[in-house]
Design an enzyme around this catalytic site. Structure first.
Site, short mmCIF file in Angstrom:
data_model
loop_
_atom_site.label_atom_id
_atom_site.label_comp_id
_atom_site.label_asym_id
_atom_site.label_seq_id
_atom_site.Cartn_x
_atom_site.Cartn_y
_atom_site.Cartn_z
N ASP A 77 6.10 -20.59 -28.45
CA ASP A 77 7.07 -21.46 -27.79
C ASP A 77 8.18 -21.81 -28.77
O ASP A 77 8.11 -21.46 -29.94
CB ASP A 77 6.38 -22.75 -27.33
CG ASP A 77 5.71 -23.46 -28.50
OD1 ASP A 77 6.41 -24.26 -29.17
OD2 ASP A 77 4.52 -23.21 -28.78
N ASP B 194 8.89 -24.99 -29.54
CA ASP B 194 8.69 -26.41 -29.82
C ASP B 194 9.54 -27.20 -28.82
O ASP B 194 9.49 -26.90 -27.64
CB ASP B 194 9.04 -26.72 -31.29
CG ASP B 194 8.29 -27.94 -31.82
OD1 ASP B 194 7.12 -28.10 -31.45
OD2 ASP B 194 8.86 -28.70 -32.59
#
Length: 308
Positions: free
Chosen positions: A231, A233
């Site tokens: 991802d 973040d």
């Protein structure tokens, strides 16, 4: 076959690597408490391997609950001289995309658990060199294995005139070096924290690897991290912020690649542990040998054996 084993620490799916045979779960007691789980021994790519599910089978242990000393002590007890860590991380820079792999070479500590990340104390004072926290020799083997795996898997789907495109894809997905911020968790970062880490130029963020790396260095085990991007973040406001669902989905998407890279790396690791990391304690212990407490010697016997 080498008498020295190779350790793998990572998610539960990794012990299903094709070709991992003669599997046996082993329970190890340590002076520091229980490891995350039983350790799975077996043979892979012609080498003796020890696998540890970092968060236990079923993912039952928080990052801040991990007993790094017990995990690494147990690995050392079983004769492990090299550890490949496979870990989920968040990206702090645009160039690191979900499902990319970063072969990190530096850490920043954002935890409050320093004393739980060392075997020293209790009468023996030691200070390891940790300027370069990742074993570079092992990291380079993982890097080559990762690039070879991605090149082969991608080139097989392209026409013969797409070789240069395949090479470009490989280089974009596998990143040589990076700074890993080790936060405490279990909550993910606030946006302010994430933006700060992004603006400071750090590369990825995770919750587990620093403690493993410190304990591995003290145990004279070569350690390298394969950071799997799941991802962005939450610093990247034009992307959905990190969720558990996102992390799991991208880990599953990259599982086959991670397994293949681990198997390729294991096949290339030398039979004998002769890298600088394997002699990390040679000049690290300040306490006079005559003053070492017997109890501490007994607790650290697998680690201090060649210095006794």
């Amino acid at each position: 076959m080498s008498k020295h084993r190779i350790g793998v620490i990572g998610g539960s799916g990794l012990y299903n690597i094709e070709g991992f045979t003669h599997q046996k779960w082993v329970k190890i007691k340590t002076p520091f408490g229980s490891p995350s789980d039983e350790l799975l021994t077996g043979t892979l790519a012609g080498r003796e391997v020890v696998f540890l599910p970092r968060h236990a089978r079923g993912h039952r242990i928080l990052p801040s609950e991990l007993n790094h000393r017990a995990n690494i002590w147990a690995m050392k007890k079983l004769g492990v001289a090299w550890i490949i860590s496979v870990s989920a991380v968040g990206s702090l820079q645009k160039k690191y995309r979900p499902c990319d792999i970063v072969l990190v070479d530096q850490f920043l500590d954002r935890t409050k658990r320093d004393f739980e990340h060392t075997f020293f104390g209790r009468g023996i004072v030691g200070h390891i060199a940790f300027a370069d926290p990742i074993c570079e020799e092992l990291r380079q083997l993982v890097l080559k294995a990762a690039r070879d795996e991605l090149y082969e898997s991608q080139s097989s789907t392209l026409k013969s005139d797409g070789d240069s495109h395949s090479s470009s894809l490989r280089k974009n997905r596998i990143h040589d070096g990076g700074k890993y911020v080790n936060m405490e968790g279990p909550a993910f970062s606030t946006r302010a924290e994430s933006l700060t880490n992004h603006k400071l130029g750090y590369d990825v963020i995770g919750m587990t690897n620093l403690g493993e790396a410190k304990c591995a260095r003290e145990a004279e085990i070569a350690y390298a991290t394969m950071a799997m991007i799941t991802d962005y973040d939450c610093w990247k406001v034009d992307e959905a912020h990190v969720t558990v669902e996102m992390v799991i989905a991208n880990l599953m998407r990259n599982a086959a690649t991670a397994k293949a890279i681990v198997a390729r790396t294991i096949a290339q690791i030398p039979a004998e542990p002769n890298w600088p990391c394997h002699f990390a304690l040679k000049n690290a212990i300040m306490t006079d040998r005559k003053a070492w407490p017997r109890k501490t010697i007994a607790e650290l016997k697998p680690i201090l054996a060649k210095y006794l």
